[in-house]
Write an enzyme that holds these catalytic residues in place. Sequence first.
Site, mmCIF file in Angstrom:
data_model
loop_
_atom_site.group_PDB
_atom_site.id
_atom_site.type_symbol
_atom_site.label_atom_id
_atom_site.label_comp_id
_atom_site.label_asym_id
_atom_site.label_seq_id
_atom_site.Cartn_x
_atom_site.Cartn_y
_atom_site.Cartn_z
ATOM 1 C CD GLU A 1 -27.690 6.652 9.020
ATOM 2 O OE1 GLU A 1 -28.523 6.401 8.040
ATOM 3 O OE2 GLU A 1 -27.770 7.836 9.679
ATOM 4 C CG HIS B 1 -31.726 8.090 8.698
ATOM 5 N ND1 HIS B 1 -30.524 8.205 7.901
ATOM 6 C CD2 HIS B 1 -32.483 8.789 8.118
ATOM 7 C CE1 HIS B 1 -30.709 9.082 6.854
ATOM 8 N NE2 HIS B 1 -31.738 9.734 6.994
#
Length: 535
Positions: free
Chosen positions: A259, A277
């Site tokens: 990420e 997220h």
Amino acid sequence: MHRVLIADSLAPAGVDVLRQSADVDELRDADRPRLAELIADYDAVIVRSGTQITREVLEGGDRLKVVGRAGVGVDNIDIAAATQRGVLVINAPTANSLSATEHTFALLLALARRIPSADASLKAERWERKSHVGSELHGKTLGIIGFGQIGQRVARRARAFEMEVLAYDPYLQAEVAKRLDVEPMSLDGVLAGSDFITFHTPLTDQTRNMLNRRSIASMKDGAAVINVGRGGVVDAEALLEALDSGKLAGAGLDVFPEEPPTDYRLAAHPRVVATPHIGAQTSEAQERIATETARMVLAALGGSLAVSAVNLPFRSSGSRGEPFLRLGEQLGRLAAVALGGSLRRVQVDLWGIDQELRKSVAVAALKGALVPSCGEGVNYVNAERTAADRRVELVQATHSDQAAYAHLVRVRAVGAEPPAGAWTADGVAEVAGTTYRHGETHGDLRVVSFGGFRMEFKPQGLLLVVRNLDVPGFVGRLGTLLGNGGINIADIHLAREPGGHALAVLRLDQPPDDECLAALLALEDSISVDLFDLS
Ligand code: NAD
């Protein structure tokens, strides 16, 4: 009055809580490079993920007692340095559970009713109804993997949608399942019986790539998966293949192995509904995180330890106790991983450990034993409560008989089921260790016996543990195989037992892949091969 520095922006509600009983300053961007100098005036600092609390910053904090992390991850804080300097590190791990729960349903419904593509086609001025036939949640089976704070909340909401709910969690208690009207099952049972499967586990060695080619093969054709937990739980390549082949109808993903991703194939896949997220990105969660962190920082400054502490600082006893805690923690971790099954009891036996450290060493061993299944959320302060919730018992005993070492800690991990791992005898995995003194200080940790073998190695790094028949040439063949796989051996320790078995513990610089591990196990005279990551 205590002085608190807010180094990253904090929701106003949290700032208000702090201002009621402390002097509060907010770090200006222009002053950020001078943090190590400015921090000298503060008792506490509050950060999110934007500020690095390095050793240098901590060394500048002459009166610093507390670092508050408004959120969960503490990668930006040098925990070891904070511990050595007696600085308590606090985080807020549960303040976002509700938001993550609701986001799970946002993805579930978006996937079932094809909301993103319906929205996109309408925005492109197309009125396409036939290509947006979805499915109801009502009457479908939801499989929940990981039945903790979020998994249980998801279950309650799923029942309100009149879904059947199956759950898998090695620590699931029958009465919790009954109360929530959920059927506890084996992992394979949940995989085979669910229309939708949602993951709510921490990322641990046991959960990494839990959704893989094998587990996908045992799922229903046309099932869908949701992941609002941790990206690493899903093997991205296996999921892509299953989506391409149509084996899986779709995936709702909030988290990714990397990420932000460098590879966007999953997020871009037409069968995937993806979000960056944002499970905890609600104003309510941010406010709750800010106020909880603020309250805990104030409580800690007031001397309370009833906070979500990530470390247990040692200023009061100097750094004397710290190596024993690390020892307890690493032994606990090694014993639990070696057990390989569901933990029921952690038994800690101590020789030559000072009275005031005994309880802390036992709790450290418990924490270490829980981390492989509970993840990094378990800390010194919540370890006993976490254990009680999972019906894991801690037993501690002190011995005064003469041990071969001046200080010895032995940890036995006792399992619920018959032995799972190769290191367990009668469902017990046992490991003992000591810490050597160099000059005035301890800190050189050593395992001195493991699974009944007397041998010495450092309980750290990537350990390959191989049990074999004690015959000439085995270690050479082992080294050759690893070398052929491009894997460097940092150090190697050997032991043998009268029964004709031998044990090799190798610290590796690189992890062997599955193929290499299988080849090691296939070696003639090889009995078992395990990889333990204690880094
Ligand atoms: P929790 O600790 O309350 O629950 C996790 C559960 O997983 C525990 O009950 C544990 O026993 C279980 N578990 C551990 N190993 C397992 C295994 N091998 N198989 C099945 N179950 C296993 O944690 P939580 O607060 O419910 O959070 C769950 C996950 O969601 C965590 O990974 C957390 O980081 C993540 N999370 C994500 C977001 C987001 O923004 N997407 C927000 C909050 C939490």
